[in-house]
Design an enzyme around this catalytic site. Structure first.
Site, PDB file in Angstrom:
ATOM      1  N   ALA A 183      33.145  -3.158   7.379  1.00  0.00           N
ATOM      2  CA  ALA A 183      33.273  -1.963   7.474  1.00  0.00           C
ATOM      3  C   ALA A 183      35.388  -2.025   9.310  1.00  0.00           C
ATOM      4  CB  ALA A 183      32.919  -1.457   7.721  1.00  0.00           C
ATOM      5  N   ASP A 240      30.659 -20.205  17.964  1.00  0.00           N
ATOM      6  CA  ASP A 240      31.984 -19.333  18.014  1.00  0.00           C
ATOM      7  C   ASP A 240      32.380 -18.250  18.280  1.00  0.00           C
ATOM      8  OD1 ASP A 240      34.954 -20.019  17.303  1.00  0.00           O
ATOM      9  OD2 ASP A 240      34.546 -19.116  15.255  1.00  0.00           O
ATOM     10  N   GLN A 279      40.566 -18.999   8.623  1.00  0.00           N
ATOM     11  CA  GLN A 279      40.377 -19.083   7.104  1.00  0.00           C
ATOM     12  C   GLN A 279      40.333 -17.331   6.593  1.00  0.00           C
ATOM     13  OE1 GLN A 279      36.385 -20.781   6.441  1.00  0.00           O
ATOM     14  NE2 GLN A 279      36.341 -21.786   9.083  1.00  0.00           N
ATOM     15  N   LYS A 293      34.965 -11.784   3.355  1.00  0.00           N
ATOM     16  CA  LYS A 293      34.798 -12.986   3.649  1.00  0.00           C
ATOM     17  C   LYS A 293      33.891 -13.679   1.908  1.00  0.00           C
ATOM     18  CE  LYS A 293      35.379 -13.226   8.584  1.00  0.00           C
ATOM     19  NZ  LYS A 293      34.490 -13.881   9.467  1.00  0.00           N
ATOM     20  N   LEU A 302      36.736  -1.094  11.747  1.00  0.00           N
ATOM     21  CA  LEU A 302      36.871  -0.210  13.155  1.00  0.00           C
ATOM     22  C   LEU A 302      38.357   1.223  12.891  1.00  0.00           C
ATOM     23  CD1 LEU A 302      35.700  -2.837  15.808  1.00  0.00           C
ATOM     24  CD2 LEU A 302      34.871  -1.324  14.908  1.00  0.00           C
ATOM     25  N   ASP A 322      33.051 -10.801  14.209  1.00  0.00           N
ATOM     26  CA  ASP A 322      33.582 -12.277  13.448  1.00  0.00           C
ATOM     27  C   ASP A 322      32.968 -13.326  14.000  1.00  0.00           C
ATOM     28  OD1 ASP A 322      34.691 -13.832  12.238  1.00  0.00           O
ATOM     29  OD2 ASP A 322      36.168 -14.373  14.269  1.00  0.00           O
TER      30      ASP A 322
END
Length: 521
Positions: free
Chosen positions: A323, A391, A202, A218, A325, A411
């Site tokens: 943020a 997921d 997505q 997102k 990494l 995620d």
């Protein structure tokens, strides 16, 4: 004649009254005008703090605008506080009390150079452009952030200070003020460039800020009230921006601290995405909808078409900003396949779904045959179950620390999809292995107590986000319900296998007690 004189007299009296009132008002305002006049306005506004429409008002009174802004903010905070009243304690802060509990004040072991991700040398000049090979957006006033050799580690931007603080045991420390400062940066920093993130199913955007920090955006795809349809497969579900925000707060309340900081932001799609992007593929997908709203859809494997376009109101859209990494060129990460990964097939089942003794096989396979990795998987399992996330196909660790380090919880957008259903298959790793850290077990028991109720703590934590409310009440209630189910599973394990087998001692001689009710033992 007398009538004319009477009218003139009345008019004269009225004028005298108006002049007297005007003089009183001027006398009251004079000291304030003297304080503000001649010295200029000492207020400073970040680019995102002042609505663009104010710019068209001509020479508006800045002091008046500031008062209006303060009133607007106070009104917003009042509404947010009212929404959270149901979960907030009458006196004091539940979160403050939680973080004062001995379980949340355990120190990490002494750190060596091998235990820190970066060894900071304050003599090295900070150049934010060096780590990445990309064309930086040079528009705007570069004096706003001009890195020089004079900077020390304490004056680095918050995103860099966050990176410097990463060590073998934690992504960030419990009471690090940099994290709250970084969350504020994610909301207020000017966005200088935007690009689509490659890969993934997505649409996600990479946003770069004026201080050279970066975050993953997102956008909002569903309202908070929409549940995942029961016939949807987990791999075709939407990713939710509010789930990413809530996951960060849940991870912190659980004291795992393995999710990078995430904050919600209202973004102007025209000025903060379309006008600053250099990604032509993204730019070409912008259009105006029949409802006269600005929309775009980008490019991705799923849900990137005009039928699934992301539309603003008229050009404002919510989203989560996570943020980044440290760059992989500076701090390599290793990607691991989750042993309890789902099949991602409509008909096939994974091995763990058909073999009840699957955990025994996992425990004989490196890195799960020694160290703390299996216990980290159990922590991640509990974390995912509390938010209903199915997921979790892979996870990552920092390569520098080898196998003796924490799992990064990345995620989390497919969490908090259903509040009316508890997906017990997420708990299979825990039911099969019957292992948990003592510190995790004690914290779960603590969060089941009324004075430290998980849903109330989450409500208090989430109300601080700019997009509050983040979760509707049924999702908060579902976390309390699922927490009880996790404790029941662990109670059954202890009854079957014994406490010393199930609960791994990790408190290193510290005396920490949590009084529990009989059903929790």
């Amino acid at each position: 004649m007398k009538m004319i004189l009477l009218r003139k007299f009345r008019f004269l009296i009225l004028m005298v009254f108006v002049i007297a009132c005007s003089m009183h008002i001027m006398i009251d305002l004079l000291p304030k005008l003297e304080r503000h006049g001649g010295s200029g306005c000492s207020c400073s506004h970040a680019p995102s703090e002042e609505p663009q429409s104010w710019g068209k008002q001509g020479r508006a009174n800045k002091h008046t605008l500031r008062i209006l802004q303060d009133f607007s903010n106070e009104k917003r905070h009042f509404l947010q506080d009212a929404a959270a009243t149901k979960n907030m304690p009458v006196k004091g802060s539940r979160l403050s009390a939680l973080y004062e509990h001995p379980l949340y004040k355990r120190p990490v072991p002494p750190l060596t150079e091998e235990d820190t991700l970066f060894n900071v040398n304050t003599d090295i000049r900070f150049d934010p452009k060096a780590p990445e090979d990309q064309a930086w957006n040079n528009e705007g006033n570069m004096d706003e952030f001009s890195p020089t050799g004079e900077l020390t580690a304490d004056t680095y931007p918050n995103w860099l200070r966050f990176h410097i603080g990463i060590n073998r045991y934690e992504l960030y420390s419990r009471h690090n003020p940099v994290i709250d400062a970084l969350l504020k940066d994610l909301v207020t920093q000017r966005i200088t460039s935007v690009a689509m993130k490659s890969g993934g199913t997505q649409l996600k955007l990479i946003m770069t800020f004026q201080n050279y920090g970066q975050a993953l955006f997102k956008p909002m795809k569903q309202t908070r009230e929409q549940e995942t349809p029961p016939d949807f497969f987990y791999f075709s579900d939407f990713e939710r921006h509010n789930a990413e925000i809530a996951a960060f707060h849940l991870d912190r309340v659980l004291d795992f601290r393995r999710v990078p900081p995430v904050a919600g932001r209202l973004v102007n799609m025209t000025k903060e995405i379309r006008d600053v992007t250099r990604d032509k593929k993204l730019w070409r997908t912008f259009f105006i909808s029949p409802a006269n709203n600005v929309c775009f859809y980008g490019e991705c494997s799923y849900y990137c078409s005009t039928e699934h376009a992301l539309c603003g109101k008229p050009d404002q859209i919510e989203g989560s900003l996570a943020a980044f990494l440290p760059d992989l060129a500076l701090a390599k990460r290793k990607t691991w396949r989750n042993p309890w990964r789902r099949s991602y097939h409509k008909r096939k089942k994974a091995e763990w779904e058909v073999d009840p003794d699957y955990c025994e096989e996992v425990k004989q396979t490196p890195p799960y045959d020694s160290g703390t990795r299996l216990l980290d998987i159990m922590d991640m399992t509990i974390f995912d179950f509390l938010m209903g996330n199915m997921d979790r196909h892979h996870y990552e660790t920092f390569e520098k620390f080898g196998n003796e380090t924490f799992i990064i919880h990345l995620d989390n957008g497919r969490g908090f999809g259903k509040h009316s259903h508890d997906e017990m298959s997420i708990l299979v790793p825990l039911t099969q292995c019957c292992r948990v850290r003592k510190s995790t077990h004690l914290r779960l028991q603590l969060l089941a107590k009324e004075e430290y109720k998980l849903s109330a703590l989450m409500a208090e934590s989430l109300v601080r986000d700019r997009l509050s409310p983040i979760l509707i009440q049924p999702h908060l209630d579902a976390m309390d319900r699922r927490l009880r189910q996790v404790l029941n599973v662990l109670s059954e394990c202890i009854e079957k296998e014994g406490y010393s087998y199930v609960v791994e001692e990790d408190l290193q001689g510290q005396q920490v007690h949590v009084h529990t009710s009989p059903w929790q033992r």
